[in-house]
Design an enzyme around this catalytic site. Structure first.
Site, PDB file in Angstrom:
ATOM      1  N   ASP A  33       0.849  -1.193   0.000  1.00  0.00           N
ATOM      2  CA  ASP A  33       0.000   0.000   0.000  1.00  0.00           C
ATOM      3  C   ASP A  33       0.887   1.247   0.000  1.00  0.00           C
ATOM      4  O   ASP A  33       1.920   1.282   0.678  1.00  0.00           O
ATOM      5  CB  ASP A  33      -0.906  -0.001   1.240  1.00  0.00           C
ATOM      6  N   THR A 125     -16.314  -2.196  -9.377  1.00  0.00           N
ATOM      7  CA  THR A 125     -17.447  -1.562  -8.702  1.00  0.00           C
ATOM      8  C   THR A 125     -18.707  -1.572  -9.565  1.00  0.00           C
ATOM      9  O   THR A 125     -18.619  -1.589 -10.797  1.00  0.00           O
ATOM     10  CB  THR A 125     -17.073  -0.096  -8.349  1.00  0.00           C
ATOM     11  N   ASP A 126     -19.848  -1.501  -8.910  1.00  0.00           N
ATOM     12  CA  ASP A 126     -21.116  -1.404  -9.653  1.00  0.00           C
ATOM     13  C   ASP A 126     -21.216  -0.101 -10.444  1.00  0.00           C
ATOM     14  O   ASP A 126     -22.014   0.024 -11.365  1.00  0.00           O
ATOM     15  CB  ASP A 126     -22.325  -1.543  -8.708  1.00  0.00           C
ATOM     16  N   GLU A 127     -20.383   0.890 -10.057  1.00  0.00           N
ATOM     17  CA  GLU A 127     -20.475   2.195 -10.722  1.00  0.00           C
ATOM     18  C   GLU A 127     -20.097   2.132 -12.194  1.00  0.00           C
ATOM     19  O   GLU A 127     -20.386   3.064 -12.948  1.00  0.00           O
ATOM     20  CB  GLU A 127     -19.610   3.227  -9.996  1.00  0.00           C
ATOM     21  N   TYR A 153     -14.086   8.911 -11.593  1.00  0.00           N
ATOM     22  CA  TYR A 153     -13.791   7.690 -10.828  1.00  0.00           C
ATOM     23  C   TYR A 153     -14.329   6.455 -11.541  1.00  0.00           C
ATOM     24  O   TYR A 153     -13.590   5.496 -11.798  1.00  0.00           O
ATOM     25  CB  TYR A 153     -14.389   7.789  -9.413  1.00  0.00           C
ATOM     26  N   LYS A 157     -12.376   3.202 -13.315  1.00  0.00           N
ATOM     27  CA  LYS A 157     -12.568   1.796 -12.908  1.00  0.00           C
ATOM     28  C   LYS A 157     -13.025   0.962 -14.115  1.00  0.00           C
ATOM     29  O   LYS A 157     -12.601  -0.181 -14.290  1.00  0.00           O
ATOM     30  CB  LYS A 157     -13.595   1.692 -11.773  1.00  0.00           C
ATOM     31  N   TYR A 210     -26.757  15.410  -0.122  1.00  0.00           N
ATOM     32  CA  TYR A 210     -26.754  15.983  -1.473  1.00  0.00           C
ATOM     33  C   TYR A 210     -28.164  15.968  -2.064  1.00  0.00           C
ATOM     34  O   TYR A 210     -28.865  14.944  -1.982  1.00  0.00           O
ATOM     35  CB  TYR A 210     -25.831  15.195  -2.407  1.00  0.00           C
TER      36      TYR A 210
HETATM   37  P1  NAD Z   1      -9.962   3.198   0.149  1.00  0.00           P
HETATM   38  O1  NAD Z   1      -9.832   4.535  -0.480  1.00  0.00           O
HETATM   39  O2  NAD Z   1     -10.447   3.088   1.547  1.00  0.00           O
HETATM   40  O3  NAD Z   1      -8.542   2.446   0.090  1.00  0.00           O
HETATM   41  C1  NAD Z   1      -7.708   2.495  -1.016  1.00  0.00           C
HETATM   42  C2  NAD Z   1      -6.317   2.053  -0.584  1.00  0.00           C
HETATM   43  O4  NAD Z   1      -5.474   2.050  -1.738  1.00  0.00           O
HETATM   44  C3  NAD Z   1      -5.656   2.984   0.440  1.00  0.00           C
HETATM   45  O5  NAD Z   1      -5.076   2.238   1.477  1.00  0.00           O
HETATM   46  C4  NAD Z   1      -4.585   3.720  -0.353  1.00  0.00           C
HETATM   47  O6  NAD Z   1      -3.458   4.080   0.411  1.00  0.00           O
HETATM   48  C5  NAD Z   1      -4.236   2.657  -1.398  1.00  0.00           C
HETATM   49  N1  NAD Z   1      -3.654   3.250  -2.611  1.00  0.00           N
HETATM   50  C6  NAD Z   1      -4.124   4.310  -3.321  1.00  0.00           C
HETATM   51  N2  NAD Z   1      -3.299   4.562  -4.354  1.00  0.00           N
HETATM   52  C7  NAD Z   1      -2.306   3.631  -4.305  1.00  0.00           C
HETATM   53  C8  NAD Z   1      -1.183   3.352  -5.117  1.00  0.00           C
HETATM   54  N3  NAD Z   1      -0.884   4.116  -6.185  1.00  0.00           N
HETATM   55  N4  NAD Z   1      -0.387   2.304  -4.806  1.00  0.00           N
HETATM   56  C9  NAD Z   1      -0.669   1.538  -3.720  1.00  0.00           C
HETATM   57  N5  NAD Z   1      -1.721   1.763  -2.904  1.00  0.00           N
HETATM   58  C10 NAD Z   1      -2.538   2.788  -3.202  1.00  0.00           C
HETATM   59  O7  NAD Z   1     -10.854   2.364  -0.845  1.00  0.00           O
HETATM   60  P2  NAD Z   1     -11.928   1.203  -0.539  1.00  0.00           P
HETATM   61  O8  NAD Z   1     -13.243   1.815  -0.292  1.00  0.00           O
HETATM   62  O9  NAD Z   1     -11.342   0.249   0.426  1.00  0.00           O
HETATM   63  O10 NAD Z   1     -11.993   0.522  -1.989  1.00  0.00           O
HETATM   64  C11 NAD Z   1     -11.075  -0.526  -2.333  1.00  0.00           C
HETATM   65  C12 NAD Z   1     -11.380  -0.983  -3.744  1.00  0.00           C
HETATM   66  O11 NAD Z   1     -12.710  -1.454  -3.829  1.00  0.00           O
HETATM   67  C13 NAD Z   1     -11.249   0.128  -4.782  1.00  0.00           C
HETATM   68  O12 NAD Z   1     -10.666  -0.414  -5.935  1.00  0.00           O
HETATM   69  C14 NAD Z   1     -12.690   0.532  -5.067  1.00  0.00           C
HETATM   70  O13 NAD Z   1     -12.816   1.000  -6.382  1.00  0.00           O
HETATM   71  C15 NAD Z   1     -13.404  -0.778  -4.868  1.00  0.00           C
HETATM   72  N6  NAD Z   1     -14.816  -0.707  -4.418  1.00  0.00           N
HETATM   73  C16 NAD Z   1     -15.152   0.054  -3.331  1.00  0.00           C
HETATM   74  C17 NAD Z   1     -16.459   0.040  -2.871  1.00  0.00           C
HETATM   75  C18 NAD Z   1     -16.873   0.836  -1.664  1.00  0.00           C
HETATM   76  O14 NAD Z   1     -18.073   0.923  -1.382  1.00  0.00           O
HETATM   77  N7  NAD Z   1     -15.963   1.426  -0.907  1.00  0.00           N
HETATM   78  C19 NAD Z   1     -17.419  -0.738  -3.526  1.00  0.00           C
HETATM   79  C20 NAD Z   1     -17.040  -1.490  -4.649  1.00  0.00           C
HETATM   80  C21 NAD Z   1     -15.716  -1.473  -5.071  1.00  0.00           C
HETATM   81  O1  DAU Z   2     -21.088   1.738  -5.461  1.00  0.00           O
HETATM   82  C1  DAU Z   2     -19.773   1.464  -5.120  1.00  0.00           C
HETATM   83  C2  DAU Z   2     -19.048   2.748  -4.837  1.00  0.00           C
HETATM   84  O2  DAU Z   2     -19.545   3.243  -3.607  1.00  0.00           O
HETATM   85  C3  DAU Z   2     -17.542   2.578  -4.788  1.00  0.00           C
HETATM   86  O3  DAU Z   2     -17.077   2.173  -6.042  1.00  0.00           O
HETATM   87  C4  DAU Z   2     -16.866   3.894  -4.361  1.00  0.00           C
HETATM   88  O4  DAU Z   2     -15.481   3.673  -4.195  1.00  0.00           O
HETATM   89  C5  DAU Z   2     -17.463   4.321  -3.042  1.00  0.00           C
HETATM   90  O5  DAU Z   2     -16.910   5.552  -2.638  1.00  0.00           O
HETATM   91  C6  DAU Z   2     -18.975   4.436  -3.133  1.00  0.00           C
HETATM   92  O6  DAU Z   2     -19.359   5.541  -3.998  1.00  0.00           O
HETATM   93  P1  DAU Z   2     -20.606   6.495  -3.642  1.00  0.00           P
HETATM   94  O7  DAU Z   2     -20.427   7.765  -4.358  1.00  0.00           O
HETATM   95  O8  DAU Z   2     -21.889   5.764  -3.817  1.00  0.00           O
HETATM   96  O9  DAU Z   2     -20.349   6.630  -2.048  1.00  0.00           O
HETATM   97  P2  DAU Z   2     -20.393   7.923  -1.069  1.00  0.00           P
HETATM   98  O10 DAU Z   2     -20.277   7.403   0.318  1.00  0.00           O
HETATM   99  O11 DAU Z   2     -19.451   8.984  -1.506  1.00  0.00           O
HETATM  100  O12 DAU Z   2     -21.866   8.464  -1.280  1.00  0.00           O
HETATM  101  C7  DAU Z   2     -22.999   7.644  -1.044  1.00  0.00           C
HETATM  102  C8  DAU Z   2     -24.234   8.460  -1.400  1.00  0.00           C
HETATM  103  O13 DAU Z   2     -24.372   9.517  -0.449  1.00  0.00           O
HETATM  104  C9  DAU Z   2     -24.142   9.131  -2.756  1.00  0.00           C
HETATM  105  O14 DAU Z   2     -25.431   9.129  -3.359  1.00  0.00           O
HETATM  106  C10 DAU Z   2     -23.727  10.556  -2.446  1.00  0.00           C
HETATM  107  C11 DAU Z   2     -24.347  10.797  -1.080  1.00  0.00           C
HETATM  108  N1  DAU Z   2     -23.603  11.713  -0.178  1.00  0.00           N
HETATM  109  C12 DAU Z   2     -22.288  11.477   0.018  1.00  0.00           C
HETATM  110  C13 DAU Z   2     -21.539  12.304   0.840  1.00  0.00           C
HETATM  111  C14 DAU Z   2     -20.067  12.065   1.043  1.00  0.00           C
HETATM  112  C15 DAU Z   2     -24.263  12.751   0.478  1.00  0.00           C
HETATM  113  O15 DAU Z   2     -25.484  12.927   0.311  1.00  0.00           O
HETATM  114  N2  DAU Z   2     -23.533  13.547   1.300  1.00  0.00           N
HETATM  115  C16 DAU Z   2     -22.191  13.394   1.492  1.00  0.00           C
HETATM  116  O16 DAU Z   2     -21.583  14.215   2.231  1.00  0.00           O
END
Ligand code: NAD
Ligand code: DAU
Length: 340
Positions: A33, A125-127, A153, A157, A210
């Protein structure tokens, strides 16, 4: 088996590293990381001293370093969680998203080709499917739903997914891809909706929602995502994409109200603010393929998972207070200044 977990100091990668270290003492788990703002060694504290665990600091876009690392370590499996993951930050500054989320994936897969691995798994991701209308609950994302992205983003992906499939077809690299819905749970960085609401509610500060809060996300407890990836690594088929989700669609406003109620805080904390540009309306996954072909079943419904998550944030204040009291304050001021 020696498993490289890139991005394992982040939210999902950290939870995955915990699961692997605890479930498979015979496997070696290496977390690599870069420790960006989102990476946190405190997340890895519970496994740091375990004999089957090792941490390496490094950047997945650094080709020389990645080559050296693969040459020395001889990984069997690579699971790539490393990414820039926050949609709002990608709107502010897309460049780093393209670099890490696309070029980083290329660098990792080139090393996999050069040094040989049994499987490269891309955490997607589903996005990548874009969004669904709010008034068509019958529609879900399937693995063959066309890619149709909205934010820098999600575009980064989706680009990575296409590259992974191209490396499979052209070079025969053994790959799998998982596309999961929104995760929540322990170690979730407080810039994201659920931990942001918990931390703001506890501080009795305004909670930014939002637009009208009508957007819908399909929430999955993080451990359920991790067990799905584990299953794909062990039973999934090369070249396949697996959707992961648990049919837990909730509107943002309902998420916020649920947390406020659980913490006994007033709804007057809710502040409707300027919407996210390009804001996806609704995500909803069809996980039939992973359920029927690999036998995956999620353990948590939203109601139980959210209570478990709130309990974790209440009993692990140090972990998130270190974050929200640091550089995060500048981020928050900058990001939300324009919205209110
Ligand atoms: P996060 O932002 O919490 O963690 C990302 C990690 O990657 C961090 O520890 C960061 O230091 C590391 N990183 C970033 N750039 C790097 C680099 N160049 N080299 C090495 N390490 C690096 O993210 P998360 O929410 O844990 O998401 C992890 C993965 O899952 C991502 O690929 C994201 O697209 C995917 N994902 C996230 C969600 C969600 O809801 N959070 C859902 C579906 C998929
Ligand atoms: O669906 C998977 C994705 O979920 C991952 O791929 C992304 O890495 C992860 O960040 C997440 O994306 P979202 O944009 O859905 O998550 P976030 O928590 O940023 O926002 C969730 C919802 O809440 C979205 O509709 C935006 C809204 N929101 C978010 C923030 C930060 C608010 O209304 N207020 C806020 O301050």
């Amino acid at each position: 088996m020696k498993i490289l977990v890139t991005g394992g100091a982040g939210f999902i990668g950290g939870n995955f590293a915990h699961l692997m270290v605890n479930t498979y003492p015979e496997d070696e788990i290496v977390v690599l990381d870069a420790l960006t703002y989102a990476g946190n060694l405190e997340t890895l504290e519970p496994v740091m001293d375990r004999p089957n665990f090792k941490f390496i600091k490094g950047d997945i876009t650094d080709r020389e370093f990645i080559d050296q690392c693969f040459e020395q370590e001889h990984f069997d499996v690579v699971v790539n969680f490393a990414a820039e993951s926050h949609v709002d930050r990608s709107i502010e500054d897309p460049g780093i998203f393209l670099r890490t989320n696309i070029l980083g994936v290329q660098t990792l897969m080139d090393a996999c080709r050069k040094y040989g691995i049994r499987r490269y798994h891309q955490v997607s991701t589903d996005e990548v499917y874009g969004d669904l209308p709010l008034d068509r609950p019958d529609l879900l994302f399937h693995e063959d739903t066309p890619i149709h992205t909205s934010s820098p983003y999600s575009a980064s992906k989706a680009s990575a997914d296409l590259l992974v499939l191209a490396y499979h077809r052209t070079f025969g690299l053994p790959v799998t891809i998982s596309r999961c819905s929104n995760n929540y749970g322990p170690y979730h960085f407080p810039e994201k909706l659920i931990p942001l609401v918990i931390s703001k509610a506890l501080a009795e500060e305004p909670i930014p929602v939002y637009g009208e809060g009508a957007n819908v996300r399909d929430w999955l407890y993080v451990n359920d995502h991790c067990t799905a990836i584990d299953l794909i690594l062990r039973k999934g088929k090369d070249g396949e994409i697996y959707n992961i989700g648990g049919h837990n669609e909730v509107s943002n406003l309902d998420v916020v109200k649920t947390i406020l109620k659980a913490l006994d805080k007033p709804e007057s904390l809710i502040h409707f603010v300027k919407d996210r540009p390009g804001h996806d309306l609704r995500y909803a996954m069809d996980p039939t393929k992973i359920e029927t072909e690999l036998g995956w079943k999620p353990e948590y419904r939203f109601e139980t998972g959210i209570q478990k998550t709130i309990d974790w944030y209440l009993s692990n204040r140090d972990w998130w207070e270190h974050i929200v009291n640091g550089e995060y304050q500048n981020y928050y001021a900058r990001m939300y200044r324009e919205r209110v």
